[in-house]
Design an enzyme around this catalytic site. Structure first.
Site, short mmCIF file in Angstrom:
data_model
loop_
_atom_site.label_atom_id
_atom_site.label_comp_id
_atom_site.label_asym_id
_atom_site.label_seq_id
_atom_site.Cartn_x
_atom_site.Cartn_y
_atom_site.Cartn_z
N LYS A 1 8.68 0.98 -15.10
CA LYS A 1 7.35 0.88 -15.72
C LYS A 1 7.42 1.40 -17.15
O LYS A 1 8.02 2.44 -17.42
CB LYS A 1 6.33 1.71 -14.92
CG LYS A 1 6.00 1.13 -13.54
CD LYS A 1 4.99 1.99 -12.81
CE LYS A 1 4.84 1.60 -11.35
NZ LYS A 1 3.97 0.48 -11.08
N ASP B 1 14.27 2.24 -8.09
CA ASP B 1 12.95 2.84 -7.89
C ASP B 1 12.09 2.17 -8.95
O ASP B 1 12.26 2.43 -10.15
CB ASP B 1 13.01 4.36 -8.12
CG ASP B 1 11.66 5.00 -7.88
OD1 ASP B 1 10.65 4.46 -8.38
OD2 ASP B 1 11.59 6.04 -7.21
N HIS B 2 11.20 1.30 -8.51
CA HIS B 2 10.53 0.44 -9.51
C HIS B 2 9.68 1.25 -10.50
O HIS B 2 9.34 0.76 -11.56
CB HIS B 2 9.73 -0.68 -8.84
CG HIS B 2 8.43 -0.25 -8.24
ND1 HIS B 2 8.35 0.37 -7.02
CD2 HIS B 2 7.15 -0.35 -8.68
CE1 HIS B 2 7.08 0.63 -6.75
NE2 HIS B 2 6.33 0.20 -7.74
N HIS C 1 9.16 8.03 -5.97
CA HIS C 1 8.40 7.76 -7.19
C HIS C 1 7.89 9.05 -7.85
O HIS C 1 8.05 9.25 -9.06
CB HIS C 1 7.18 6.87 -6.91
CG HIS C 1 7.52 5.58 -6.24
ND1 HIS C 1 8.70 4.91 -6.45
CD2 HIS C 1 6.82 4.81 -5.37
CE1 HIS C 1 8.70 3.79 -5.74
NE2 HIS C 1 7.58 3.71 -5.07
N LYS D 1 -3.00 7.15 0.20
CA LYS D 1 -3.55 5.79 0.31
C LYS D 1 -5.04 5.90 0.59
O LYS D 1 -5.51 6.91 1.09
CB LYS D 1 -2.85 5.05 1.45
CG LYS D 1 -1.38 4.78 1.13
CD LYS D 1 -0.93 3.44 1.64
CE LYS D 1 0.50 3.16 1.29
NZ LYS D 1 0.67 2.39 0.06
N GLU E 1 -3.74 5.65 -4.47
CA GLU E 1 -3.93 4.21 -4.28
C GLU E 1 -5.22 3.97 -3.53
O GLU E 1 -5.59 4.79 -2.67
CB GLU E 1 -2.79 3.63 -3.46
CG GLU E 1 -1.43 3.79 -4.07
CD GLU E 1 -0.36 3.18 -3.17
OE1 GLU E 1 -0.27 1.95 -3.12
OE2 GLU E 1 0.35 3.94 -2.50
N ARG F 1 17.05 -14.95 7.18
CA ARG F 1 17.40 -15.55 8.48
C ARG F 1 16.77 -16.92 8.68
O ARG F 1 17.36 -17.79 9.29
CB ARG F 1 16.96 -14.61 9.61
CG ARG F 1 18.04 -13.61 9.94
CD ARG F 1 17.50 -12.46 10.70
NE ARG F 1 16.47 -11.79 9.91
CZ ARG F 1 15.95 -10.61 10.20
NH1 ARG F 1 16.34 -9.99 11.28
NH2 ARG F 1 15.04 -10.06 9.44
C1 BG6 Z 1 6.04 1.34 -2.88
C2 BG6 Z 1 5.47 1.87 -1.60
O1 BG6 Z 1 7.32 1.85 -3.11
O2 BG6 Z 1 5.20 1.71 -3.97
C3 BG6 Z 1 4.06 1.35 -1.39
O3 BG6 Z 1 6.28 1.46 -0.51
C4 BG6 Z 1 3.20 1.67 -2.59
O4 BG6 Z 1 3.48 1.90 -0.22
C5 BG6 Z 1 3.88 1.20 -3.86
O5 BG6 Z 1 1.97 1.01 -2.43
C6 BG6 Z 1 3.14 1.66 -5.09
O6 BG6 Z 1 3.66 1.00 -6.21
P1 BG6 Z 1 2.74 0.69 -7.47
O7 BG6 Z 1 3.67 0.10 -8.47
O8 BG6 Z 1 1.67 -0.23 -7.00
O9 BG6 Z 1 2.19 2.03 -7.86
#
Ligand code: BG6
Length: 542
Positions: free
Chosen positions: A233, A228-229, A291, A387, A267, A94
């Site tokens: 990995k 989904d990242h 994840h 977290k 985390e 935006r």
């Molecule tokens: C994200 C979450 O999808 O994944 C975050 O929204 C989280 O809250 C993160 O911190 C963790 O990803 P990674 O790659 O750091 O383990």
């Protein structure tokens, strides 16, 4: 081998291209041509394909994800010659930004991509970065965007291929997709159009189904890439290689040999300024439903008939579908209060910016589930994610059954290592990426037999060199190539939401008795420990 210590696997710092036998591969004395692992990582593998000329359009480009992850990943692809020559990136958001956008992306590449400012490819790459400002609900904006894309495509000789990447807040996903459809951008006259959609994909079963319905009304499922990242990995992709690329693990990968499986996604970070997002999400929606469940599917699935998108997806889906409803007593939650991380005091969740001081959102979740199929019946899977935990560690540990007969029982042993531990195979997703196997060894002594646990360890960094990849490289490349193997499918998303929606509903209906219930810098609330103690087990110490 040292008591309680580590037996390192041989490092493979150099690759011998002339080695004739497997034994000689790591024998540096016989090496004629040496290629460092770093050099090797910069070359496209022989099977890598380069995508067709494409414009990548990122909606929500002014957000953190674009600068921290996407642009560094794209530049890493450029460095290894995996992007097409005719390529452009158009950030859409935006804010009225001009050239500042490209300058900001350049900074992001340097800072988060571990790239040197004088990298010879950087300036040419940055010239391919454009910006277009518009409101996501404005039809004129979409008409203008279409014209702008055509202009850029013409100038750069790109043709009709478009990859739309939705990195906005999830509330805009459906609206943007519908507008792309309404303005003729979902089905071009020439070329391929695909849409990548970031998580969260829905916030419960109904919303996920509704989103799927609206997305699939515009795009065919083969055009949709739900990202989904974690699937990008290296260590996650390696789970399938470990299981199905080796002969020795699969025969014992089942209920006959495995006692339980634990998956931890811990985390040390808190919500990092994302209070409003996290208040609506919580740990179960943010990390477990996606994840952690992806990790579980890779551990639990049957071998696919091929490493081809449909085959892999089918097996993942079957594993998720075999999970019976999770009893509410097997789902516990927590929220962090103030505490110490790495020696420094951090505030509690309720004191975080833009978080309700009376928040009921969970920052920790632990679950126990089973998979009712022939391979896994009766084997508990324990999952936990949180977290502000004691240590950052995402890992899977496979705990094996004890031997049927204890020849070396506790009374026969002595000294500090007298406990006989079960064998544990640990897949370390991050950090310290690697795989280790814990087993008992005889302590060298002339006295009575004493057993001590030792570890055999494979460490990614020492075997292959340290990687700067963030996981998005693979996924962006695959999306451009149209390979959906590492992306979530609508059936999978709906199946995992089917499991977790009743838990979320039960939690919403019942106020947690004591929140916060764990200190920042610990391993979570007591209820998570008790859940395993009930079954005479405990979480693996990390
Ligand atoms: C994200 C979450 O999808 O994944 C975050 O929204 C989280 O809250 C993160 O911190 C963790 O990803 P990674 O790659 O750091 O383990």
């Amino acid at each position: 081998m040292v008591p309680n210590g580590t037996v390192p696997m041989p490092a493979v710092p150099l690759v011998n291209r002339t080695a004739k036998t497997p034994e000689r591969t790591n024998n540096m004395a016989t090496t004629q041509v040496k290629i460092s692992a770093e050099d090797l990582s910069k070359m496209p593998a022989p099977h890598e394909r380069i995508p067709e000329p494409t414009i990548l359009i990122i909606f929500g480009a002014s957000g953190d994800l674009t600068k921290r992850k996407l642009l560094p990943a794209l530049f890493h692809l450029e460095q290894v010659n995996l992007l097409p020559q005719e390529f452009a990136i158009v950030g859409v958001a935006r804010r009225p930004l001009g050239d500042e956008f490209a300058a900001d992306m350049r900074e992001g590449i340097l800072e988060f991509g571990d790239v040197a400012a004088d990298d010879p490819k950087l300036d040419t790459f940055i010239k391919k970065v454009h910006y277009y400002g518009m409101n996501f609900d404005d039809p004129n904006g979409y008409m203008g965007l279409k014209a702008e894309l055509d202009r850029i495509a013409n100038d750069a000789g790109i043709g009709g291929n478009r990859l739309f990447y939705l990195a906005t807040a999830p509330d805009y996903f459906a609206e943007i997709i519908e507008n792309l459809g309404a303005h003729g951008m979902a089905t071009p006259e020439q070329g391929t159009v695909r849409a990548v959609i970031e998580k969260p994909f829905g916030h419960d079963l109904d919303s996920a189904k509704e989103l799927n319905r609206r997305v699939n009304a515009v795009f065919d499922e083969r055009q949709v890439f739900r990202i989904d990242h974690y699937l990008g990995k290296e260590t996650v992709q390696n789970i399938l290689v470990f299981r199905f690329g080796n002969g020795i693990f699969e025969p014992i990968w089942n209920r006959n040999y495995i006692d339980n499986v634990q998956i931890t996604a811990a985390e040390t970070l808190g919500v990092e300024g994302r209070g409003p997002f996290y208040e609506k999400a919580g740990a179960l929606r943010d990390v477990v439903q996606n994840h952690v469940m992806e990790l579980l599917s890779y551990v639990a699935m049957e071998p696919p008939v091929s490493f081809e998108s449909e085959s892999v997806r089918r097996e993942k889906l079957k594993a998720w579908q075999a999970i019976p409803p999770i009893a509410i007593k097997n789902a516990v939650r927590g929220q962090y209060g103030p505490g110490k991380i790495d020696g420094a005091m951090v505030k509690g969740y309720r004191e975080e910016d833009r978080v309700d001081p009376d928040s009921k959102t969970e920052t920790f979740a632990a679950l126990r589930l089973e998979i009712d199929n022939w391979r896994w019946a009766g084997v508990p899977f324990y999952l936990r994610a949180g977290k502000r935990m004691k240590r950052r560690a995402t890992e899977i540990s496979i705990q094996f059954k004890q031997p049927p007969l204890m020849l070396f029982n506790r009374s026969a042993t002595g000294g500090p290592c007298s406990e006989i531990e079960p064998n544990v195979l640990t897949i370390r997703i991050q950090p310290d990426e690697g795989i280790s196997l814990r087993f008992g060894a005889k302590v060298p002594t002339t006295q009575s037999i004493s057993i001590c646990p030792v570890t055999m360890d494979f460490d990614y960094a020492s075997a292959f060199g340290k990687s700067t990849a963030n996981g998005y490289e693979r996924l962006l490349l695959d999306a451009m190539l149209g390979d959906q193997t590492l992306f979530a499918h609508r059936d999978g998303v709906e199946t995992t939401w089917t499991l977790y929606t009743p838990i979320l509903q039960a939690w919403a209906a019942k106020t947690p008795e004591v929140f916060p219930n764990y200190f920042a810098g610990t391993w979570g609330p007591d209820c998570a420990e008790l859940m395993l103690e009930r079954e005479n087990r405990s979480w693996r110490k990390l």
